[in-house]
Design an enzyme around this catalytic site. Sequence first.
Site, PDB file in Angstrom:
ATOM      1  N   THR A 152       0.849  -1.198   0.000  1.00 11.30           N
ATOM      2  CA  THR A 152       0.000   0.000   0.000  1.00 11.30           C
ATOM      3  C   THR A 152       0.879   1.242   0.000  1.00 11.30           C
ATOM      4  OG1 THR A 152      -0.165  -0.012   2.413  1.00 11.30           O
ATOM      5  CG2 THR A 152      -1.940  -1.089   1.214  1.00 11.30           C
ATOM      6  N   SER A 158       5.427  -1.418  -0.839  1.00  9.06           N
ATOM      7  CA  SER A 158       5.070  -0.776  -2.112  1.00  9.06           C
ATOM      8  C   SER A 158       6.229   0.051  -2.664  1.00  9.06           C
ATOM      9  CB  SER A 158       3.867   0.146  -1.869  1.00  9.06           C
ATOM     10  OG  SER A 158       3.715   1.062  -2.932  1.00  9.06           O
ATOM     11  N   THR A 214       3.115  -5.332 -10.203  1.00 13.28           N
ATOM     12  CA  THR A 214       1.725  -4.880 -10.362  1.00 13.28           C
ATOM     13  C   THR A 214       1.432  -4.593 -11.831  1.00 13.28           C
ATOM     14  OG1 THR A 214       1.663  -4.014  -8.125  1.00 13.28           O
ATOM     15  CG2 THR A 214       0.068  -3.096  -9.670  1.00 13.28           C
ATOM     16  N   GLN A 260       7.008  -4.791  -3.942  1.00 14.78           N
ATOM     17  CA  GLN A 260       6.081  -4.590  -5.070  1.00 14.78           C
ATOM     18  C   GLN A 260       6.663  -3.573  -6.038  1.00 14.78           C
ATOM     19  OE1 GLN A 260       4.059  -1.422  -5.108  1.00 14.78           O
ATOM     20  NE2 GLN A 260       3.491  -1.898  -7.210  1.00 14.78           N
ATOM     21  N   SER A 287      -6.893  -9.690  -8.459  1.00 14.51           N
ATOM     22  CA  SER A 287      -7.034  -8.411  -7.745  1.00 14.51           C
ATOM     23  C   SER A 287      -7.523  -7.331  -8.682  1.00 14.51           C
ATOM     24  CB  SER A 287      -5.653  -8.009  -7.183  1.00 14.51           C
ATOM     25  OG  SER A 287      -5.665  -6.699  -6.670  1.00 14.51           O
ATOM     26  N   LYS A 290       0.584  -9.318  -9.955  1.00 13.34           N
ATOM     27  CA  LYS A 290      -0.567  -8.796  -9.190  1.00 13.34           C
ATOM     28  C   LYS A 290      -1.495  -7.975 -10.085  1.00 13.34           C
ATOM     29  CE  LYS A 290      -1.541  -5.885  -5.160  1.00 13.34           C
ATOM     30  NZ  LYS A 290      -2.103  -4.624  -5.633  1.00 13.34           N
ATOM     31  N   TYR A 339       6.228  -1.142  -9.450  1.00 18.72           N
ATOM     32  CA  TYR A 339       5.497  -0.484 -10.539  1.00 18.72           C
ATOM     33  C   TYR A 339       6.489  -0.274 -11.667  1.00 18.72           C
ATOM     34  CZ  TYR A 339       1.330   0.878  -7.818  1.00 18.72           C
ATOM     35  OH  TYR A 339       0.161   0.892  -7.102  1.00 18.72           O
ATOM     36  N   HIS A 356      -7.036  -4.157  -7.448  1.00 17.50           N
ATOM     37  CA  HIS A 356      -6.360  -3.052  -6.760  1.00 17.50           C
ATOM     38  C   HIS A 356      -7.258  -2.463  -5.661  1.00 17.50           C
ATOM     39  CE1 HIS A 356      -2.538  -0.777  -7.764  1.00 17.50           C
ATOM     40  NE2 HIS A 356      -3.001  -0.013  -6.795  1.00 17.50           N
ATOM     41  N   ASP A 364      -6.782 -10.850  -3.534  1.00 21.85           N
ATOM     42  CA  ASP A 364      -7.031  -9.804  -2.537  1.00 21.85           C
ATOM     43  C   ASP A 364      -8.225  -8.970  -2.965  1.00 21.85           C
ATOM     44  OD1 ASP A 364      -6.361  -7.630  -4.238  1.00 21.85           O
ATOM     45  OD2 ASP A 364      -4.337  -7.440  -3.432  1.00 21.85           O
ATOM     46  N   GLY A 365      -8.718  -8.164  -2.011  1.00 20.38           N
ATOM     47  CA  GLY A 365      -9.845  -7.278  -2.283  1.00 20.38           C
ATOM     48  C   GLY A 365     -11.036  -7.631  -1.426  1.00 20.38           C
TER      49      GLY A 365
END
Length: 382
Positions: free
Chosen positions: A80, A108, A157, A129, A275, A253, A131, A277, A308-309
């Site tokens: 996160t 993150s 991600t 994670q 997911s 992800k 990006y 997000h 997740d979620g």
Amino acid sequence: MFSEPLTIADLKKRAKWRVPKMFYDYADSGAWTESTYRANETDFARINLRQRVLVDMTDRSLETTMIGRKVSMPVALAPTGLCGMQHADGEILAAQAAEEAGVPFTLSTMSVCSIEDVAEHTKEPFWFQLYVMKDRGFVGDLIDRAKAANCGALVLTLDLQILGQRHKDLVNGLSTPPKFTPKHVWQVGTRPFWALEMLQTKRRTFRNIVGHAPASSDLSSLAVWTAEQFDPKLSWADVDWIKERWGGPLILKGVLDAEDAKMAAKTGADAIIVSNHGGRQLDGARSSISVLPEIVDAVQGDIEIHMDGGIRSGQDVLKARALGAKGTYIGRPYLYGLGAMGKKGVTRALDIIRKELDVTMALCGKRDIEEIDREIIAKVGF
Ligand SMILES: Cc1cc2nc3c(=O)[nH]c(=O)nc-3n(C[C@H](O)[C@H](O)[C@H](O)COP(=O)(O)O)c2cc1C
């Protein structure tokens, strides 16, 4: 003022009281109408469990593995952004709480505490994670830093090639560090415990990307920067070079479609996370739990599946496991814990979920999480 928190909802109430509005709202929001954010939570309630009686319920175990790593229950902390704005040094505290609870923590790219900071304050390898940005040199550097920090997995991600819009963040003028407009001074001034803790840390901005994000990191300039930096051309071919550069366990992800799941399985990654997000990207997408069974059926064991979620209880974890997720991740539940009570709150969130998972499993007539499959589901209402 507050009684002992017994549920994730109790932690959420406390977090709202303790965390400045712009950061509380940042966690408690989804894209546009928030319909996917809501569906993630409410669809869990549409699954009924089978109540079984007179079976031996002693000596229960929740232990399992996620990508081969032993975990005390099938739950990890999701990555996160700005976690360190829910509470000073938030990523470090959450990583320590996860370590003590025997579950993985995922840091993150958009964290406040840096990869090196978290590594310095933890003993177990955490997950990182990633990006993907246009500047592949910078992406390569991030991968190398995660390797040097001994991270146990790279979580790539896939569902943020462009940024979804959350109205609350724009209305609040979310920024980090907070700006000194009258509105922001009021929001911070009315949360004195949070402010005092924040004054005692030097970690108040995106410390993984310092020097790459704009100097002024209010949300609108960040959105402009994101639109410029995040790579809208990201493709399956990129997964190959990232996998090669990283050379360790890789988790993809943000998969929400059976066709994409089949493609993901072909990359040779170790797992996918079903997911959306947390409802923060494509509003109108289906809930993660409702898509999960289709994806499990489509990949037929070719790749480990996580999801997740919307998980707000141990019951939800059990339902996800029953529908085929080997592991699950929680985002907001631990952020609420962190905002409410710091490290103790993250521990509390994990304890709440563990207890609910254990009792629910027993009342379904099972003693071992490894035995859980679709047999414990009575009805699925979606
Ligand atoms: C405040 C917040 C920030 C997030 N930041 C990231 C991020 O930086 N990278 C990422 O891959 N996912 C991010 N997510 C998505 C989470 O990893 C996860 O998919 C989601 O929170 C799961 O839903 P839940 O919050 O209902 O548990 C974020 C979610 C929230 C709530």
